[in-house]
Design a protein around this motif. Structure first.
Motif, PDB file in Angstrom:
ATOM      1  N   UNK A  84       0.839  -1.196   0.000  1.00  0.00           N
ATOM      2  CA  UNK A  84       0.000   0.000   0.000  1.00  0.00           C
ATOM      3  C   UNK A  84       0.877   1.251   0.000  1.00  0.00           C
ATOM      4  N   UNK A  85       0.554   2.185  -0.870  1.00  0.00           N
ATOM      5  CA  UNK A  85       1.320   3.430  -0.980  1.00  0.00           C
ATOM      6  C   UNK A  85       1.058   4.367   0.195  1.00  0.00           C
ATOM      7  N   UNK A  86       0.029   4.080   0.998  1.00  0.00           N
ATOM      8  CA  UNK A  86      -0.318   4.945   2.122  1.00  0.00           C
ATOM      9  C   UNK A  86       0.169   4.416   3.470  1.00  0.00           C
ATOM     10  N   UNK A 109       1.212   7.359 -13.635  1.00  0.00           N
ATOM     11  CA  UNK A 109       1.494   8.447 -12.700  1.00  0.00           C
ATOM     12  C   UNK A 109       0.286   8.851 -11.862  1.00  0.00           C
ATOM     13  N   UNK A 110      -0.911   8.347 -12.197  1.00  0.00           N
ATOM     14  CA  UNK A 110      -2.111   8.701 -11.455  1.00  0.00           C
ATOM     15  C   UNK A 110      -2.622   7.551 -10.587  1.00  0.00           C
ATOM     16  N   UNK A 111      -1.942   6.412 -10.592  1.00  0.00           N
ATOM     17  CA  UNK A 111      -2.425   5.268  -9.824  1.00  0.00           C
ATOM     18  C   UNK A 111      -1.330   4.701  -8.920  1.00  0.00           C
ATOM     19  N   UNK A 112      -1.771   4.197  -7.778  1.00  0.00           N
ATOM     20  CA  UNK A 112      -0.873   3.535  -6.823  1.00  0.00           C
ATOM     21  C   UNK A 112      -1.578   2.316  -6.256  1.00  0.00           C
ATOM     22  N   UNK A 113      -0.812   1.372  -5.765  1.00  0.00           N
ATOM     23  CA  UNK A 113      -1.373   0.212  -5.077  1.00  0.00           C
ATOM     24  C   UNK A 113      -1.843   0.662  -3.699  1.00  0.00           C
ATOM     25  N   UNK A 114      -2.973   0.121  -3.247  1.00  0.00           N
ATOM     26  CA  UNK A 114      -3.506   0.505  -1.942  1.00  0.00           C
ATOM     27  C   UNK A 114      -4.216  -0.677  -1.306  1.00  0.00           C
ATOM     28  N   UNK A 115      -4.215  -0.701   0.008  1.00  0.00           N
ATOM     29  CA  UNK A 115      -5.016  -1.701   0.709  1.00  0.00           C
ATOM     30  C   UNK A 115      -6.474  -1.246   0.625  1.00  0.00           C
ATOM     31  N   UNK A 117      -8.726  -0.887   2.854  1.00  0.00           N
ATOM     32  CA  UNK A 117      -9.114   0.051   3.923  1.00  0.00           C
ATOM     33  C   UNK A 117      -8.723   1.485   3.566  1.00  0.00           C
ATOM     34  N   UNK A 118      -7.480   1.691   3.116  1.00  0.00           N
ATOM     35  CA  UNK A 118      -7.036   3.043   2.760  1.00  0.00           C
ATOM     36  C   UNK A 118      -7.730   3.549   1.498  1.00  0.00           C
ATOM     37  N   UNK A 119      -8.005   2.654   0.564  1.00  0.00           N
ATOM     38  CA  UNK A 119      -8.699   3.057  -0.654  1.00  0.00           C
ATOM     39  C   UNK A 119     -10.105   3.556  -0.313  1.00  0.00           C
ATOM     40  N   UNK A 120     -10.794   2.882   0.602  1.00  0.00           N
ATOM     41  CA  UNK A 120     -12.125   3.318   1.021  1.00  0.00           C
ATOM     42  C   UNK A 120     -12.053   4.602   1.838  1.00  0.00           C
ATOM     43  N   UNK A 132      -4.021  12.275   3.586  1.00  0.00           N
ATOM     44  CA  UNK A 132      -3.196  11.063   3.510  1.00  0.00           C
ATOM     45  C   UNK A 132      -1.916  11.370   2.741  1.00  0.00           C
ATOM     46  N   UNK A 133      -0.810  10.821   3.233  1.00  0.00           N
ATOM     47  CA  UNK A 133       0.494  11.033   2.602  1.00  0.00           C
ATOM     48  C   UNK A 133       0.951   9.778   1.895  1.00  0.00           C
TER      49      UNK A 133
END
Length: 173
Positions: A84-86, A109-115, A117-120, A132-133
């Motif tokens: 997760x990027x967060x 450049x506009x997408x990152x992997x996320x869990x 929970x953080x995506x929601x 969020x950083x």
């Protein structure tokens, strides 16, 4: 898992495929096994094929030159090593930094992997709006790096497949 490297008839790397697809190509005489897993065999009624790690197509396939790696959800997860990027935990989803509802694109450049929970938690906002950083910035991988990510190579595997990989791809790893 796409863990079989496919070489063109000219020995240049093309892509990766699943074990099942690799075995089908070999059984249809469309490819030959260049390098097999030392301990594995795929057996069927009256047929036995070594587990292919590298296969080479029998006929040359003309591929248009690509300067950029095509974007994919799987590619983003692999690029970010399924982290997760967060928060750094295991990622299972792809998050758009600029939400699609606000004109954000499916791009490296506009997408990152996320869990999940953080995506929601981020929802339909930018990371700044959600407070969020990012732990790391997204980047666009080269086509060689994308091939390496798709193979998921680590240490000893890298040395094992080195003869079939381009020098640029080896430099990436």
């Amino acid at each position: 898992m796409r863990n079989t490297l496919v070489l063109n008839a000219s020995y240049e790397p093309l892509t990766t495929v699943s074990l099942k697809r690799a075995v089908v190509l070999v059984l249809q005489d469309k490819a030959v096994v260049e390098h097999a897993h030392p301990l594995g065999m795929v057996r069927g009624s009256g047929v036995s094929v070594p587990v292919p790690r590298v296969i080479r197509l029998q006929r040359y396939v003309r591929v248009p030159f690509r300067q950029r790696a095509p974007w994919s959800r799987r590619g983003v997860l692999a690029r970010d090593q399924f982290l997760c990027a967060y928060c750094g935990r295991r990622a299972t989803t792809v998050d758009h930094l600029q939400p699609k509802s606000r004109g954000g694109a499916d791009s490296w450049l506009n997408t990152v992997a996320a869990c999940a929970e953080d995506n929601q938690r981020k929802a339909d906002r930018t990371p700044e709006q959600a407070g969020m950083r990012l732990l790391r910035q997204p980047f666009e991988p080269t086509p060689e790096a994308t091939l390496m990510l798709a193979l998921g190579l680590r240490g000893s595997d890298m040395a094992e497949l080195a003869p079939w990989l381009p020098a640029a791809a080896m430099a990436v790893a």
